[in-house]
Design a protein around this motif. Sequence first.
Motif, PDB file in Angstrom:
ATOM      1  N   MET A  51     -29.294 -28.632 -57.550  1.00 39.59           N
ATOM      2  CA  MET A  51     -28.462 -27.888 -58.496  1.00 39.59           C
ATOM      3  C   MET A  51     -27.295 -27.208 -57.772  1.00 39.59           C
ATOM      4  SD  MET A  51     -29.775 -28.472 -61.415  1.00 39.59           S
ATOM      5  CE  MET A  51     -31.302 -28.920 -62.244  1.00 39.59           C
ATOM      6  N   TYR A  52     -26.368 -26.681 -58.572  1.00 31.97           N
ATOM      7  CA  TYR A  52     -25.256 -25.917 -58.001  1.00 31.97           C
ATOM      8  C   TYR A  52     -25.783 -24.647 -57.342  1.00 31.97           C
ATOM      9  CZ  TYR A  52     -21.849 -28.755 -60.641  1.00 31.97           C
ATOM     10  OH  TYR A  52     -21.093 -29.783 -61.135  1.00 31.97           O
ATOM     11  N   HIS A  53     -25.156 -24.283 -56.220  1.00 32.15           N
ATOM     12  CA  HIS A  53     -25.564 -23.081 -55.496  1.00 32.15           C
ATOM     13  C   HIS A  53     -24.482 -22.018 -55.421  1.00 32.15           C
ATOM     14  CE1 HIS A  53     -29.020 -25.321 -53.183  1.00 32.15           C
ATOM     15  NE2 HIS A  53     -29.209 -25.250 -54.484  1.00 32.15           N
ATOM     16  N   GLY A  54     -23.291 -22.292 -55.929  1.00 29.58           N
ATOM     17  CA  GLY A  54     -22.290 -21.242 -56.049  1.00 29.58           C
ATOM     18  C   GLY A  54     -21.146 -21.279 -55.060  1.00 29.58           C
ATOM     19  N   GLY A  55     -21.216 -22.131 -54.040  1.00 27.12           N
ATOM     20  CA  GLY A  55     -20.086 -22.233 -53.118  1.00 27.12           C
ATOM     21  C   GLY A  55     -18.843 -22.712 -53.834  1.00 27.12           C
ATOM     22  N   ASP A  56     -17.674 -22.307 -53.361  1.00 27.12           N
ATOM     23  CA  ASP A  56     -16.443 -22.635 -54.087  1.00 27.12           C
ATOM     24  C   ASP A  56     -15.233 -22.617 -53.159  1.00 27.12           C
ATOM     25  OD1 ASP A  56     -16.087 -19.857 -53.730  1.00 27.12           O
ATOM     26  OD2 ASP A  56     -16.849 -19.414 -55.734  1.00 27.12           O
ATOM     27  N   LEU A  57     -14.069 -22.902 -53.755  1.00 24.64           N
ATOM     28  CA  LEU A  57     -12.826 -22.946 -52.975  1.00 24.64           C
ATOM     29  C   LEU A  57     -12.448 -21.576 -52.442  1.00 24.64           C
ATOM     30  CD1 LEU A  57     -10.974 -25.397 -55.351  1.00 24.64           C
ATOM     31  CD2 LEU A  57     -11.599 -25.874 -52.974  1.00 24.64           C
ATOM     32  N   ALA A  58     -12.764 -20.534 -53.202  1.00 21.89           N
ATOM     33  CA  ALA A  58     -12.497 -19.176 -52.717  1.00 21.89           C
ATOM     34  C   ALA A  58     -13.318 -18.896 -51.457  1.00 21.89           C
ATOM     35  CB  ALA A  58     -12.825 -18.158 -53.809  1.00 21.89           C
TER      36      ALA A  58
END
Length: 595
Positions: free
Chosen positions: A94-101
């Motif tokens: 599942m998604y874990h929250g990491g992002d471009l920011a």
Amino acid sequence: MKVFVQSAIFITAITSVFMPLVGDAKAAEQQLNSSAKAAKLAPYQQRAFQDEVFYFVLPDRFHNGDKSNDLGAAANDKKRALSRGGFDKSHKGMYHGGDLAGLTEKLPYLDNMGVTAIWLTPILRNQAMQQGTSGYHGYWILDFTEIDPHLGTNADLKHFIDQAHQRNIKVFFDIITNHTADVIKYKECHGGDGLGWLIEEEGEDCPFKSVAELANGNVYTPIIPTGNETLKTPLWLNDVNVYHNQGDSNWVGESSIRGDFAGLDDVDTDNPEVVKGMIDIYKAIIDEFKPDGFRIDTVKHVNTEFWQAFSPALISHAKSLGIGNFFMFGEVYSFDAKELSSFTREAKLQSVLDFALQGAIRSALVEQKGSDELANLFAQDHFYQTSHKDIENTNANQLVNFTGNHDMGRFAYFLKESKHNYSEQEQIQRNLLANAMLFFSRGVPVIYYGDEQGFVGDGGDQDSRQDMMPSKVASYNDDDLLATDKSTADDNFDIQHTFYKAFAQYAKLYQQYPALRFGEQTTLYSQDKPGVFAIERVAKVQAKEQKLVIVFNTSTQVQSLDVLTKSQTEKLLYQSTANTKDKLSPLSFAIYQVN
């Protein structure tokens, strides 16, 4: 196979292995922010592909810089409803929250390690959920015009690229032309509404039908479930007639090119209108975001004629926008140099990921086969010499080197699972030596995110996609990471880690000596058992010849260098482990410069 050296290997100097970094956290952070190693290189607009040190990262698993986008699309966003959800930090799929920011925030960490180019897994808007798992990895694209909302916005991506470019770091996108998200269903497999499974004895599978079968009327009836008719962008991707619709690939023969890749909708890249449409999609991506290049997914699952049109068109378009060094390399999952090279010679790709080198390093350092494994591979480098009218000539120096990845797993995992039962210290040594081979043999090095923190994993795919930020996945957190007392439950951005410091040193050497990036490579010595492997790298530098000799010891015994003919003197530039005269320590390497 033995080829005796025509020049001396004679130790004339001793250098330190690593420069110590500052101790306390505040000073360390100041050091990161002031380092800016890439800033010392030629401007990114002018650098050749061979000048880069890559960092390959899954943004979702790196660092969470903006918790407001963890669920993806907004709850009231009907257009992007299928791009919402799938967030569960305790589930490895599942998604874990990491992002471009988060990536933007950690640019100093990457810069300090000597990274000059960042390769992101696909970041375009995905279908959030398919068959009980999520699109955190980016390979299930619904919309080719905008960024997945779990990762941020188009503006966030532009800001990330701008910040990377300000540090003189390039950004490469992972792109897909072979397939889109799984939206199309088949009446024969899923029922008249496309929502069920009719072939229970086959499981969730629609057997592949060949072109010959189609010609005889044995076809699937493609349908789009009600309400999903306009899910994809651009709109032409919603037409079932732009897909092959032949059922699931079984990875061989015709199905490898025309079958659905694990159920994903296989685009009909034989269709001239589709070729034009895909070229237009990625021209628009270049127009809007100005990336420095592309890594292309699943290349061998697309017909060669597509690449012959696609590659020159995009390179030409990028150049028309002033991106003169725009570069593309493809994923061809094959360990055969002849097959790999066919995609540079015939398909007109500028380069490919060198799976064959990965296999040779694994043979030498995990399976303890002879260093001939490496020599035999490098003897095939001439296959990569290209000469095309519409793209620049390329050679083996532009191959993309790696030890492991998000599909096959990490090199540390291969060592952990080896029948040789390596101790932790030996696993550390073999990891360092494997990465030295990436940096100092021909080709462009790639660091797979987390390798610099001693990540190991339990296999490939989801088991090799750990979190750099504190993880809640139990199967990640029970790993015994190398060269650290931490686990993946901790924050893993340690600039003191042995691997991090080693990779930074490797990158420094790689950038310091042009022969390591551009030099023609010759094998000087190899053997049919673990031991000495020596190569020579020669390049013209300001009208003068720079000649380096790199010697690796793949065995656990001290190796004598008296097998090499001493006809010239050489200066030691670097050694990974201190040696006595004319000796090479176990599982170590040294770099010499010929006067």
